[in-house]
Scaffold this active site. Sequence first.
Site, PDB file in Angstrom:
ATOM      1  N   ARG A  30      35.963  33.699  43.802  1.00 44.09           N
ATOM      2  CA  ARG A  30      35.712  34.807  42.908  1.00 44.09           C
ATOM      3  C   ARG A  30      34.888  35.760  43.892  1.00 44.09           C
ATOM      4  NH1 ARG A  30      37.171  33.821  37.622  1.00 44.09           N
ATOM      5  NH2 ARG A  30      36.058  34.835  36.094  1.00 44.09           N
ATOM      6  N   ARG A  40      41.381  40.222  22.453  1.00 44.28           N
ATOM      7  CA  ARG A  40      41.915  38.785  22.609  1.00 44.28           C
ATOM      8  C   ARG A  40      41.409  37.836  21.661  1.00 44.28           C
ATOM      9  NH1 ARG A  40      41.784  36.292  28.662  1.00 44.28           N
ATOM     10  NH2 ARG A  40      39.675  36.219  28.448  1.00 44.28           N
ATOM     11  N   LYS A  56      46.709  37.006  34.360  1.00 41.92           N
ATOM     12  CA  LYS A  56      46.587  36.059  35.627  1.00 41.92           C
ATOM     13  C   LYS A  56      46.775  34.511  34.981  1.00 41.92           C
ATOM     14  CE  LYS A  56      41.492  36.214  36.427  1.00 41.92           C
ATOM     15  NZ  LYS A  56      40.893  34.891  36.066  1.00 41.92           N
ATOM     16  N   ARG A 105      31.564  41.490  33.251  1.00 38.07           N
ATOM     17  CA  ARG A 105      32.607  40.945  33.961  1.00 38.07           C
ATOM     18  C   ARG A 105      33.432  41.622  34.591  1.00 38.07           C
ATOM     19  NH1 ARG A 105      35.338  38.111  29.374  1.00 38.07           N
ATOM     20  NH2 ARG A 105      36.593  36.815  30.777  1.00 38.07           N
ATOM     21  N   ARG A 159      36.624  34.539  22.238  1.00 39.84           N
ATOM     22  CA  ARG A 159      35.838  33.783  23.291  1.00 39.84           C
ATOM     23  C   ARG A 159      34.376  34.346  23.531  1.00 39.84           C
ATOM     24  NH1 ARG A 159      39.190  33.347  28.827  1.00 39.84           N
ATOM     25  NH2 ARG A 159      37.245  33.946  29.500  1.00 39.84           N
TER      26      ARG A 159
END
Length: 209
Positions: free
Chosen positions: A87, A126, A13, A169, A158
């Site tokens: 969210r 990632r 996204k 998450r 991250r």
Amino acid sequence: MRLLIFGPQGAGKGTQGRRVAEEFGLDAIATGDMFRWAISEKTDVGIKAKEFVDEGKLVPDDVTLAVVSERLEAKNFDDFLLDGFPRNISQADSLDKVLAEHSAEIEAVLALEVPEEVSLQRIVGRRVCSNCGRNYHEDAPPEEDWTCDRCGGQVERRADDAPENVKKRLRLYHDQTEPLKSHYQGVLHMIDGMGSPDEVFSRIVDSLR
Ligand code: AMP
């Protein structure tokens, strides 16, 4: 045009949001990026958000809504693409209310879909440039020793992309964010997030035109 993009972590996204915003001349408002910037600059918002972001939890709604409202107001509540907000249903209700006060509403919601195992594989591998935010993957690193090809910044994982946080998450996404599909039923565009970024982008553009 007033757009929203949402999808599970790793659905693309961020990448697609930036491209769609550029294509249609919209302000891309990505709450995750805004929080990461605020945390790195140690602003008041950053100090409030840090523990939530680091642990993969949602930042409290009042903090998040204040940050988003300020950005929407700057653009007179038009020409925006929201990425990562709302969210949950309570944020969606607040957004509807703020927009209604300005005789505005969301025109299209892009819901990117990828299977859970793809989300996990993309996110756990990632790596992100801590300076410019460019994304890499452990299978496709920068040319030189985790130094960003674009800006020379340090490329790292991250904190919230650690495997235990990613599972948390994803669970949050399914429990709290996915119900937004029925909230936005009339303006929902379901987009297959598999394939190359170019393929996904053309699906989005076709669906919006
Ligand atoms: P993202 O880059 O969209 O995955 O967001 C990174 C983190 O920022 C999330 O895990 C949350 O801690 C926080 N965050 C981003 N958007 C929101 C939101 N709409 N409400 C609450 N927290 C958010």
